[in-house]
Motif scaffolding. Structure first.
Motif, PDB file in Angstrom:
ATOM      1  N   UNK A 183       0.869  -1.191   0.000  1.00 34.83           N
ATOM      2  CA  UNK A 183       0.000   0.000   0.000  1.00 34.83           C
ATOM      3  C   UNK A 183       0.901   1.236   0.000  1.00 34.83           C
ATOM      4  N   UNK A 184       0.582   2.209  -0.855  1.00 33.38           N
ATOM      5  CA  UNK A 184       1.526   3.276  -1.175  1.00 33.38           C
ATOM      6  C   UNK A 184       0.891   4.670  -1.097  1.00 33.38           C
ATOM      7  N   UNK A 185       1.777   5.658  -0.951  1.00 33.29           N
ATOM      8  CA  UNK A 185       1.442   7.084  -1.062  1.00 33.29           C
ATOM      9  C   UNK A 185       0.517   7.618   0.035  1.00 33.29           C
ATOM     10  N   UNK A 186       0.486   6.983   1.195  1.00 34.58           N
ATOM     11  CA  UNK A 186      -0.309   7.547   2.290  1.00 34.58           C
ATOM     12  C   UNK A 186       0.446   8.708   2.946  1.00 34.58           C
ATOM     13  N   UNK A 187      -0.264   9.541   3.702  1.00 33.31           N
ATOM     14  CA  UNK A 187       0.360  10.674   4.389  1.00 33.31           C
ATOM     15  C   UNK A 187       1.284  10.172   5.501  1.00 33.31           C
ATOM     16  N   UNK A 188       2.483  10.730   5.577  1.00 34.25           N
ATOM     17  CA  UNK A 188       3.463  10.253   6.556  1.00 34.25           C
ATOM     18  C   UNK A 188       3.006  10.519   7.994  1.00 34.25           C
ATOM     19  N   UNK A 189       2.194  11.566   8.215  1.00 33.34           N
ATOM     20  CA  UNK A 189       1.769  11.855   9.591  1.00 33.34           C
ATOM     21  C   UNK A 189       0.809  10.820  10.145  1.00 33.34           C
ATOM     22  N   UNK A 190       0.292   9.933   9.264  1.00 31.56           N
ATOM     23  CA  UNK A 190      -0.610   8.882   9.735  1.00 31.56           C
ATOM     24  C   UNK A 190       0.134   7.641  10.189  1.00 31.56           C
ATOM     25  N   UNK A 191       1.431   7.599   9.995  1.00 32.26           N
ATOM     26  CA  UNK A 191       2.200   6.445  10.441  1.00 32.26           C
ATOM     27  C   UNK A 191       2.277   6.422  11.964  1.00 32.26           C
ATOM     28  N   UNK A 229       9.811  -8.926   0.948  1.00 35.17           N
ATOM     29  CA  UNK A 229       8.476  -9.528   0.918  1.00 35.17           C
ATOM     30  C   UNK A 229       7.833  -9.637   2.305  1.00 35.17           C
ATOM     31  N   UNK A 230       8.622  -9.659   3.351  1.00 36.41           N
ATOM     32  CA  UNK A 230       8.067  -9.818   4.697  1.00 36.41           C
ATOM     33  C   UNK A 230       7.678  -8.488   5.354  1.00 36.41           C
ATOM     34  N   UNK A 231       8.016  -7.393   4.743  1.00 34.24           N
ATOM     35  CA  UNK A 231       7.739  -6.081   5.336  1.00 34.24           C
ATOM     36  C   UNK A 231       6.280  -5.678   5.122  1.00 34.24           C
ATOM     37  N   UNK A 232       5.753  -4.906   6.092  1.00 38.23           N
ATOM     38  CA  UNK A 232       4.403  -4.335   5.952  1.00 38.23           C
ATOM     39  C   UNK A 232       4.506  -2.966   5.282  1.00 38.23           C
ATOM     40  N   UNK A 233       3.619  -2.708   4.332  1.00 38.65           N
ATOM     41  CA  UNK A 233       3.640  -1.463   3.585  1.00 38.65           C
ATOM     42  C   UNK A 233       2.304  -0.735   3.719  1.00 38.65           C
ATOM     43  N   UNK A 234       2.384   0.573   3.965  1.00 41.51           N
ATOM     44  CA  UNK A 234       1.211   1.426   3.882  1.00 41.51           C
ATOM     45  C   UNK A 234       0.182   1.201   4.975  1.00 41.51           C
ATOM     46  N   UNK A 235      -1.000   1.765   4.738  1.00 42.23           N
ATOM     47  CA  UNK A 235      -2.105   1.742   5.703  1.00 42.23           C
ATOM     48  C   UNK A 235      -3.359   1.200   5.031  1.00 42.23           C
ATOM     49  N   UNK A 236      -3.941   0.201   5.671  1.00 42.45           N
ATOM     50  CA  UNK A 236      -5.182  -0.377   5.162  1.00 42.45           C
ATOM     51  C   UNK A 236      -6.371   0.235   5.880  1.00 42.45           C
ATOM     52  N   UNK A 237      -7.546   0.019   5.331  1.00 41.53           N
ATOM     53  CA  UNK A 237      -8.766   0.524   5.961  1.00 41.53           C
ATOM     54  C   UNK A 237      -9.000  -0.113   7.330  1.00 41.53           C
ATOM     55  N   UNK A 238      -8.846  -1.438   7.507  1.00 39.37           N
ATOM     56  CA  UNK A 238      -9.029  -2.007   8.852  1.00 39.37           C
ATOM     57  C   UNK A 238      -8.064  -1.442   9.894  1.00 39.37           C
ATOM     58  N   UNK A 239      -6.812  -1.150   9.459  1.00 43.19           N
ATOM     59  CA  UNK A 239      -5.831  -0.610  10.409  1.00 43.19           C
ATOM     60  C   UNK A 239      -6.268   0.752  10.941  1.00 43.19           C
TER      61      UNK A 239
END
Length: 421
Positions: A183-191, A229-239
């Motif tokens: 998952x890509x291009x989310x706002x960095x302040x949401x991390x 491949x084992x890394x988590x990327x981005x932000x999903x809706x459930x998260x």
């Protein structure tokens, strides 16, 4: 749709070349293992657009070739010396020999084609990739509610959005050994794990995603890409929804604590108000009692004044013996008062009621009035004042107790002068 229109549209809504190039750097961990397998890995980018991905691949040592159906986009690539030509992506893959490519990529292409063509491209990519080769498919993320309901349809050439779970299943079903969703291009302040507002749940999910799939290969080849491949990327809706729910639950718990504290404070305040109201009623009752007592004292003072006036009229009766002596005695008594039983009783009552001051004022006022009425006439200076003599007539029983006290004092003085104990 004309080529100039679509190129202008891409420039407006896709972003600048520098922005897109910086976003593509996230794929670098997947490219490094391919460079370790071959000195100059071969790559094909389907729908190369303005060529940002081709530039990145060439800068890292890949032999990259781009294909596109938009002449305007191809002209932008040629201006930068990139290898790009007009061709169909599926036809190009079908014309490539088996296991001839290390990388096949398609950025924002799959949303422009039908599902059957998508499956065919995935199958042909699996055929032409070397063992351990990669397939990268990037597309808008419909998990982002704003993307899935609005911004996806800004591009008139889009067919329909593809959920991440569907695209991942397509490559898995085609026979790729493993795949991951980036998952890509989310706002960095949401991390992080900080609370998020509701608007971030609706619009903060990663607006794009990519499925990266790897062809089966020996374990030592696959091991080189395990970290990527084992890394988590981005932000999903459930998260984001879970973070919002946790924040909401915490806020509700705090609100309940505040409500309980407010109830306790309200109960304490009600008790305090009840105490104050009780004290106010008691004070009001006390004031009423004091007002009644003051009225009674004023009435008694009036009665005392009336009795003194009666005594005055009695003393000024010319038929009474020793009037001048009586007047001198009463004047001396009022000038240097020795309280009689009435005055002493009034003083005690006033002290008990706490109104000694007002009562004394009444007494002083009465005394002044009487003194004004009983002021003796001036005596010639050549005549010396005669010593007071004891009255020869017993005072009437109509006199007050204080008048009797004056009478007794005069009698005592007379007896002392005559030598009578």
């Amino acid at each position: 749709m004309s080529a100039p229109f679509y190129r202008a549209f891409e420039d407006r809504y896709r972003g600048s070349r520098e922005l897109i190039r910086s976003r593509l750097e996230i794929y670098a961990p997947f490219l490094e293992p391919l460079l370790s397998q071959h000195a100059q890995p071969a790559a094909i980018d389907i729908g190369c657009g303005r060529g940002e991905w081709l530039e990145l691949l060439q800068s890292r040592g890949f032999s990259a070739r781009g294909i596109d159906l938009d002449e305007g986009m191809l002209q932008a690539c040629r201006e930068r010396g990139l290898d790009a030509s007009m061709a169909d992506g599926l036809a190009t893959l079908r014309a490539s020999p088996p296991e001839s490519l290390s990388l096949v990529s398609a950025f924002h292409v799959v949303e422009h084609i039908g599902f059957e063509e998508l499956q065919a491209i995935v199958a042909e990519a699996l055929r032409v990739l070397i063992p351990g080769g990669l397939l990268i498919l990037e597309t808008p993320n419909p998990e982002n509610i704003e993307v899935g309901t609005a911004t996806f349809y800004l591009d008139p050439s889009h067919v329909k959005p593809i959920p991440p779970q569907l695209l991942a299943f397509v490559v898995e079903h085609a026979g790729f050994d493993r795949q991951t969703v980036m998952r890509l291009q989310e706002a960095t302040e949401l991390h992080g794990s900080s609370p998020v507002p509701l608007i971030s749940v609706l619009t903060g999910v990663s607006p794009d995603y990519a499925v990266v799939a790897q062809k089966r290969a020996p374990a030592e080849v696959l091991q080189a890409s395990d970290a990527a491949f084992s890394r988590e990327y981005g932000l999903s809706l459930p998260t984001l929804a879970q973070r919002y729910d946790e924040h909401h639950a915490l806020a509700q718990a705090r609100m309940r604590e505040v409500a309980v504290g407010a109830q306790v404070s309200e109960q304490a305040l009600r008790k305090l108000i009840a105490i104050v109201e009780t004290q106010a009623r008691q004070a009001k009752a006390s004031v009423a009692v004091l007002e009644a007592r003051v009225a009674l004292l004023e009435q008694q003072g009036t009665q005392l004044l009336a009795r003194l006036q009666g005594m005055e009229s009695h003393l000024f009766n010319p038929r009474r013996a020793g009037v001048r002596e009586w007047l001198r005695a009463v004047g001396n008594f009022l000038r240097h008062p020795r309280p009689g039983p009435i005055v002493r009783r009034l003083s005690r009552i006033a002290r008990m009621l706490g109104i000694h001051g007002p009562t004394r004022a009444v007494y002083v006022r009465v005394r002044a009035r009487v003194l004004a009425r009983l002021r003796p006439e001036s005596v010639p200076q050549s005549t010396a004042p005669a010593a007071p003599e004891a009255p020869s007539v017993r005072p009437s029983t109509e006199l007050s107790d204080d008048a009797h006290s004056v009478w007794n004092q005069l009698n005592m003085r007379s007896k002392k002068k005559q030598g009578v104990d």
